[in-house]
Scaffold this motif. Structure first.
Motif, mmCIF file in Angstrom:
data_model
loop_
_atom_site.group_PDB
_atom_site.id
_atom_site.type_symbol
_atom_site.label_atom_id
_atom_site.label_comp_id
_atom_site.label_asym_id
_atom_site.label_seq_id
_atom_site.Cartn_x
_atom_site.Cartn_y
_atom_site.Cartn_z
ATOM 1 N N SER A 193 25.232 0.382 -9.526
ATOM 2 C CA SER A 193 26.439 -0.132 -8.629
ATOM 3 C C SER A 193 26.169 -0.361 -7.318
ATOM 4 C CB SER A 193 27.786 0.590 -8.816
ATOM 5 O OG SER A 193 27.525 1.969 -8.186
ATOM 6 N N LYS A 194 25.389 0.421 -6.699
ATOM 7 C CA LYS A 194 25.096 0.413 -5.194
ATOM 8 C C LYS A 194 23.931 -0.480 -5.047
ATOM 9 C CE LYS A 194 26.376 5.116 -4.295
ATOM 10 N NZ LYS A 194 25.835 6.631 -4.024
ATOM 11 N N MET A 195 23.074 -0.737 -6.039
ATOM 12 C CA MET A 195 22.189 -1.779 -5.790
ATOM 13 C C MET A 195 22.669 -3.063 -5.890
ATOM 14 S SD MET A 195 18.894 -0.874 -5.238
ATOM 15 C CE MET A 195 17.704 -2.400 -6.014
ATOM 16 N N GLU A 196 23.531 -3.343 -6.751
ATOM 17 C CA GLU A 196 24.294 -4.388 -6.867
ATOM 18 C C GLU A 196 25.120 -4.846 -5.720
ATOM 19 O OE1 GLU A 196 26.155 -5.104 -10.688
ATOM 20 O OE2 GLU A 196 24.104 -5.500 -11.683
ATOM 21 N N ARG A 250 0.833 -1.207 0.055
ATOM 22 C CA ARG A 250 -0.036 0.114 0.067
ATOM 23 C C ARG A 250 0.806 1.090 0.035
ATOM 24 N NH1 ARG A 250 -5.188 1.270 0.524
ATOM 25 N NH2 ARG A 250 -5.756 -0.709 0.811
ATOM 26 N N LYS A 251 2.105 1.249 0.512
ATOM 27 C CA LYS A 251 2.901 2.243 0.454
ATOM 28 C C LYS A 251 4.318 1.771 0.210
ATOM 29 C CE LYS A 251 4.527 6.198 3.294
ATOM 30 N NZ LYS A 251 4.568 6.947 4.434
ATOM 31 N N VAL A 252 5.054 2.238 -0.505
ATOM 32 C CA VAL A 252 6.532 1.800 -0.672
ATOM 33 C C VAL A 252 7.454 2.577 0.083
ATOM 34 C CG1 VAL A 252 8.292 1.922 -2.613
ATOM 35 C CG2 VAL A 252 6.060 1.497 -3.256
ATOM 36 N N THR A 253 8.247 1.662 0.834
ATOM 37 C CA THR A 253 9.457 2.116 1.856
ATOM 38 C C THR A 253 10.418 1.086 1.852
ATOM 39 O OG1 THR A 253 8.401 0.846 3.764
ATOM 40 C CG2 THR A 253 7.443 3.286 3.506
ATOM 41 N N PRO A 254 11.540 1.645 2.045
ATOM 42 C CA PRO A 254 12.741 0.632 2.032
ATOM 43 C C PRO A 254 12.255 -0.767 2.941
ATOM 44 C CG PRO A 254 13.519 2.855 1.969
ATOM 45 C CD PRO A 254 12.022 2.920 2.354
ATOM 46 N N SER A 273 13.819 6.653 -8.283
ATOM 47 C CA SER A 273 13.571 7.012 -6.994
ATOM 48 C C SER A 273 13.432 5.918 -6.052
ATOM 49 C CB SER A 273 12.339 8.010 -7.083
ATOM 50 O OG SER A 273 11.307 7.382 -7.412
ATOM 51 N N VAL A 274 12.874 4.827 -6.284
ATOM 52 C CA VAL A 274 12.562 3.785 -5.453
ATOM 53 C C VAL A 274 14.076 2.967 -5.357
ATOM 54 C CG1 VAL A 274 11.862 1.422 -5.255
ATOM 55 C CG2 VAL A 274 10.436 3.411 -6.301
ATOM 56 N N LEU A 275 14.869 3.062 -6.234
ATOM 57 C CA LEU A 275 16.121 2.407 -6.072
ATOM 58 C C LEU A 275 17.096 3.359 -5.097
ATOM 59 C CD1 LEU A 275 17.289 0.963 -9.438
ATOM 60 C CD2 LEU A 275 15.822 -0.006 -7.755
ATOM 61 N N ASN A 276 16.918 4.636 -5.008
ATOM 62 C CA ASN A 276 17.618 5.552 -4.641
ATOM 63 C C ASN A 276 17.053 5.564 -2.822
ATOM 64 O OD1 ASN A 276 19.328 7.803 -4.496
ATOM 65 N ND2 ASN A 276 17.930 9.304 -4.634
ATOM 66 N N MET A 277 15.790 5.178 -2.658
ATOM 67 C CA MET A 277 15.390 5.164 -1.418
ATOM 68 C C MET A 277 16.165 3.681 -0.716
ATOM 69 S SD MET A 277 11.187 5.747 -2.077
ATOM 70 C CE MET A 277 10.977 4.470 -0.666
ATOM 71 N N ILE A 278 16.231 2.770 -1.516
ATOM 72 C CA ILE A 278 16.838 1.600 -1.087
ATOM 73 C C ILE A 278 18.235 1.594 -0.841
ATOM 74 C CG2 ILE A 278 17.359 -0.931 -1.761
ATOM 75 C CD1 ILE A 278 14.675 -1.082 -3.525
ATOM 76 N N VAL A 279 19.101 2.177 -1.757
ATOM 77 C CA VAL A 279 20.338 2.235 -1.333
ATOM 78 C C VAL A 279 20.963 3.205 -0.202
ATOM 79 C CG1 VAL A 279 20.996 1.868 -3.675
ATOM 80 C CG2 VAL A 279 20.861 3.832 -3.182
#
Length: 419
Positions: free
Chosen positions: A238-241, A182-186, A206-212
């Motif tokens: 690179s940061k996601m990998e 319902r809401k996207v959060t890391p 923007s989602v990947l940025n939230m994760i890293v």
């Protein structure tokens, strides 16, 4: 939304998925333009829909029937006076019967959905998808993402965006399980990956940025490599990998049913230095199997630009997975297909191996003292700084050069301007 992606076409009707971030004014415009007969509304968005229906009534336009998706216990919000004929979703389904005969399209070119563009520079345009285009792009996206049988897919890409990149239908074909937030959060992303053994997900930059940039306390070890479809800068990839995610880099528009190209990885790139590998992965690549052709062309002469990695041109598409046109807008449709190709409005170069690399939107290029400056390239440099969380570069007037770049930067937590 997931159920309706099957139910609506099977009833012989057209889907029109609406952005949940729209306000009542914009929603009323889209309801009027699309001539929607029914609108399905989640209870948390009822106030927006109700405001839109009141605006339609004020303009003396017939409002659509409203079907309210209530809370899990079936109760309605306390204030649910609605300016429209109203039904409750689960109650409505109870009237259905198993013997319903599917109303199949007369032709595979019949429309299956209308997807409105974001409308950042003008009123949103209704992009018409055909059954044929949706089917082919669905299969192509499944192939690009390497989705085998019985995947577990975590939804962070909105289902209203290009029909979820056409993956809603493809995941069903592969016997997939859908995990919805319902809401996207890391924290929600990491928790659900661990809880449901997620195999695949999609995510915009923007989602990947939230994760890293999420705090360590929000993270959990991945049960295995989670494959992610995205577009983004080399730094984000690179940061996601580094966190254990596998990345496939795609590019496309609403008008191309979502993904249109992919940076197909070449084995010989494995031996290259790390920074070089990620720069190559950040390229937008080549067309997927369902698309006839993609090219970078001079928008005036329509000649293909040389594959030198330097000469800029406009990315253009043609094939079955390009939109049928803009709803009720013949002029915009003709302009978009001028020259026999769909003009994306995105500027790119073509490398010697024919992989394309997006440089900017044609309207966003900054012309400073006669030189073209790519806002995307400047943003990429800014993202390379360890203190930068988000960055957006725009043009600002300059009395000497005409325009100069102006960057809006959001710093990561713990950093200040002086640092």
């Amino acid at each position: 939304m997931h159920e309706l992606h099957f139910a609506v076409p099977m009833a012989g009707a057209l889907l029109c998925t609406l952005n949940t971030r729209h306000d009542s004014a914009m929603l009323s415009i889209l309801l009027s333009h699309s001539e929607a007969k029914i609108i399905f509304v989640d209870y948390q968005l009822l106030y927006i829909a109700n405001g839109a229906l009141k605006l339609l009534a004020k303009a003396e336009r017939k409002p659509p029937i409203l079907v309210l998706i209530a809370e899990s216990d079936g109760s309605l919000p306390a204030d649910h006076h609605i300016a429209s004929e109203t039904y409750e979703y689960e109650s409505l389904l109870a009237y259905g019967h198993n013997g319903f005969e599917i109303r199949r399209p007369n032709s595979e070119w019949d429309p299956i959905s209308v997807n409105y563009t974001s409308g950042t520079t003008s009123r949103p345009k209704g992009v018409v998808y055909s059954h044929r285009g949706a089917y082919l792009n669905t299969l192509a996206t499944i192939l690009l993402h390497g989705i085998g049988s019985m995947p577990v897919y975590l939804w962070t890409v909105p289902m209203f965006h290009c029909n979820g990149w056409c993956l809603i239908w493809g995941l069903a074909a592969q016997g997939g399980t859908n995990i919805c937030l319902r809401k996207v959060t890391p924290k929600g992303i990491f928790d659900n990956i661990a809880l449901h053994n997620v195999t695949h997900m999609g995510g915009e930059p923007s989602v990947l940025n939230m994760i890293v940039n999420s705090p360590i306390s929000d993270r959990k070890p991945l049960p295995h490599m989670v494959e992610v479809m995205t577009g983004g800068s080399p730094q984000i990839l690179s940061k996601m990998e580094e966190l254990g995610f596998g990345l496939s880099h795609l590019y496309g528009l609403t008008e191309t049913y979502g993904p249109g190209t992919s940076c197909i990885w070449k084995p010989e790139w494995d031996s290259l230095p790390l920074d070089k590998r990620y720069k190559l992965k950040a390229r937008q690549g080549v067309q997927h199997p369902g698309l006839e052709e993609v090219d970078v062309k001079d928008p005036v002469t329509m000649a293909s630009v040389p594959a030198d990695g330097k000469t800029m041109g406009e990315i253009m598409f043609r094939g079955n997975t390009v939109m049928s046109g803009y709803l009720k807008d013949l002029k915009a449709t003709e302009e978009a297909f001028s020259g026999g190709w769909f003009r994306s409005g995105d500027l790119a170069v073509k490398h010697p191996d024919n992989y394309i690399e997006v440089k900017d939107r044609s309207k966003d290029v900054i012309i400073s003292g006669g030189e073209n400056i790519s806002t995307v390239e400047v943003e990429t440099v800014l993202f390379g700084h360890p203190a930068v969380l988000e960055a957006a570069v725009v043009a600002r007037p300059d009395s000497h050069c005409g325009q100069t770049p102006c960057a809006f930067v959001k710093l990561k937590e713990g950093y200040d301007v002086d640092s």
